[in-house]
Scaffold this motif. Sequence first.
Motif, PDB file in Angstrom:
ATOM      1  N   LEU A 141     103.930  47.824  35.297  1.00 46.57           N
ATOM      2  CA  LEU A 141     104.648  48.201  36.279  1.00 46.57           C
ATOM      3  C   LEU A 141     104.787  49.942  35.924  1.00 46.57           C
ATOM      4  N   GLU A 142     105.345  50.130  34.513  1.00 48.15           N
ATOM      5  CA  GLU A 142     105.601  51.637  34.248  1.00 48.15           C
ATOM      6  C   GLU A 142     104.365  52.375  34.491  1.00 48.15           C
ATOM      7  N   LYS A 143     103.057  51.959  33.819  1.00 47.14           N
ATOM      8  CA  LYS A 143     101.943  52.534  34.098  1.00 47.14           C
ATOM      9  C   LYS A 143     101.684  52.773  35.731  1.00 47.14           C
ATOM     10  N   TRP A 180     104.441  39.310  44.658  1.00 47.21           N
ATOM     11  CA  TRP A 180     104.154  38.066  43.978  1.00 47.21           C
ATOM     12  C   TRP A 180     103.886  37.962  42.594  1.00 47.21           C
ATOM     13  N   LEU A 181     104.175  37.040  41.685  1.00 49.17           N
ATOM     14  CA  LEU A 181     103.733  36.754  40.366  1.00 49.17           C
ATOM     15  C   LEU A 181     102.773  35.690  40.317  1.00 49.17           C
ATOM     16  N   ILE A 182     101.834  35.778  39.782  1.00 51.24           N
ATOM     17  CA  ILE A 182     100.818  35.059  39.516  1.00 51.24           C
ATOM     18  C   ILE A 182     100.382  34.883  38.203  1.00 51.24           C
ATOM     19  N   PRO A 183     101.035  34.145  37.298  1.00 46.00           N
ATOM     20  CA  PRO A 183     100.642  33.975  35.983  1.00 46.00           C
ATOM     21  C   PRO A 183      99.729  33.057  35.597  1.00 46.00           C
ATOM     22  N   ARG A 205      97.356  41.172  52.791  1.00 50.09           N
ATOM     23  CA  ARG A 205      96.886  42.396  52.542  1.00 50.09           C
ATOM     24  C   ARG A 205      98.087  43.461  52.614  1.00 50.09           C
ATOM     25  N   GLY A 206      98.189  44.264  51.538  1.00 52.97           N
ATOM     26  CA  GLY A 206      99.298  45.191  51.519  1.00 52.97           C
ATOM     27  C   GLY A 206     100.304  44.769  50.369  1.00 52.97           C
ATOM     28  N   ASP A 207     100.435  43.242  50.199  1.00 50.70           N
ATOM     29  CA  ASP A 207     101.047  42.851  49.075  1.00 50.70           C
ATOM     30  C   ASP A 207     100.932  43.408  47.722  1.00 50.70           C
ATOM     31  N   THR A 208     102.076  43.481  46.994  1.00 52.42           N
ATOM     32  CA  THR A 208     101.902  44.038  45.434  1.00 52.42           C
ATOM     33  C   THR A 208     101.874  42.735  44.718  1.00 52.42           C
ATOM     34  N   VAL A 209     100.801  42.437  43.786  1.00 51.41           N
ATOM     35  CA  VAL A 209     100.630  41.185  43.028  1.00 51.41           C
ATOM     36  C   VAL A 209     100.675  41.385  41.655  1.00 51.41           C
ATOM     37  N   MET A 210     101.245  40.656  40.616  1.00 48.81           N
ATOM     38  CA  MET A 210     101.182  40.789  39.367  1.00 48.81           C
ATOM     39  C   MET A 210     100.218  39.550  38.978  1.00 48.81           C
ATOM     40  N   LEU A 211      99.338  39.852  38.230  1.00 53.42           N
ATOM     41  CA  LEU A 211      98.469  38.967  37.548  1.00 53.42           C
ATOM     42  C   LEU A 211      98.595  39.178  35.945  1.00 53.42           C
ATOM     43  N   ALA A 218      97.524  42.532  35.217  1.00 49.64           N
ATOM     44  CA  ALA A 218      96.959  43.662  36.059  1.00 49.64           C
ATOM     45  C   ALA A 218      97.942  43.448  37.334  1.00 49.64           C
ATOM     46  N   LEU A 219      98.234  44.810  37.654  1.00 50.40           N
ATOM     47  CA  LEU A 219      99.178  44.870  38.902  1.00 50.40           C
ATOM     48  C   LEU A 219      98.084  45.382  40.046  1.00 50.40           C
ATOM     49  N   LEU A 220      98.002  44.974  41.286  1.00 51.64           N
ATOM     50  CA  LEU A 220      97.229  45.361  42.125  1.00 51.64           C
ATOM     51  C   LEU A 220      97.881  45.261  43.781  1.00 51.64           C
TER      52      LEU A 220
END
Length: 331
Positions: free
Chosen positions: A242-244, A254-257, A309-315, A327-329
């Motif tokens: 997130l900081e990067k 969304w968080l997808i662990p 589309r357009g959502d911020t997702v953390m894998l 990975a943040l996308l």
Amino acid sequence: MSPTANSPRYSRILGTGSHLPADRVTNQALVDRLAVEGIETSDDWIVERTGIRARYFAAPDQTASDLAFPAAQAALAAAGISAEELDLIIVATSTPDMVFPSTACLLQQKLGVHGCAAFDLQAVCSGFVYALSVADSMIKAGAANKALIVGAEVFSRILDFKDRTTCVLFGDGAGAVVLGASAEPGILATELHADARHVDILCTPGAVSGGQVIGTPLLRMDGQAVFKLAVGVLEKVARSVLEKAGKTEADVDWLIPHQANIRIMQGTAKKLKLDLNKLIVTVDEHGNTSAASVPLALDAAVRSGRVQRGDTVMLEGVGGGFTWGAALLNY
């Protein structure tokens, strides 16, 4: 939008896909199977400790590339491109079809294409996040334009069905994404780590030598040690990514662990102060599918209309090695 010669070069996910074998194994079916071996467990015990209610097992003649193929086809169809347009194939797997050639080369053969780079990546349950990061770097560097990244596993082949603490956790499946070069940011930031001091807490310490299996070809795990490490490193790497990217927890839609254990997943979300409604959960139906778990969950979330589309997702992934990454996308 494709990058021009003078524009910044990024990578974006163009399409997702997944595939599960036909044999859905409920907790009760597994309990009955274990009872024949004299191993006692119950549906309640499994659900309470893991959140798992079912998983899928491959047929005896199904391989990782067999599961990867339909997942790849679905991702290519969603991306609107043909396999001939690919210039990179990466398969993340700990359960390859054979010693060599790579499962990625065998998948390339099934897709009916040739010439593009194809290789496997082994980081166990972190494998897909590792592979996504590698493909992102290659696309940004101009070494590839369209990449197929697949997580595919047949973990049922390496389970000890006399060990109820591990055999109830894992399943088989495959998930895939097509990544393409773009003038607009898609993969915002990635970060990968490993700490081999913890190599023994999750491993399958077997090998082939002289035509014989040496060591132990079945999975071994210290569940408590994995749990303690996983929650801590997943929070830390998420905050670093997130900081990067110049983002905060509030920006995550969304968080997808890695789908290993509902308690680890919920613990990570809580540490990041994320509403549990933002947590994508498929572990209840899939079990732990190792490198396939993140792309399986991503595809399920996309096809159900949750991730748009357009959502911020953390894998996030964490697994044997001990490996972890995120990975943040911008989907």
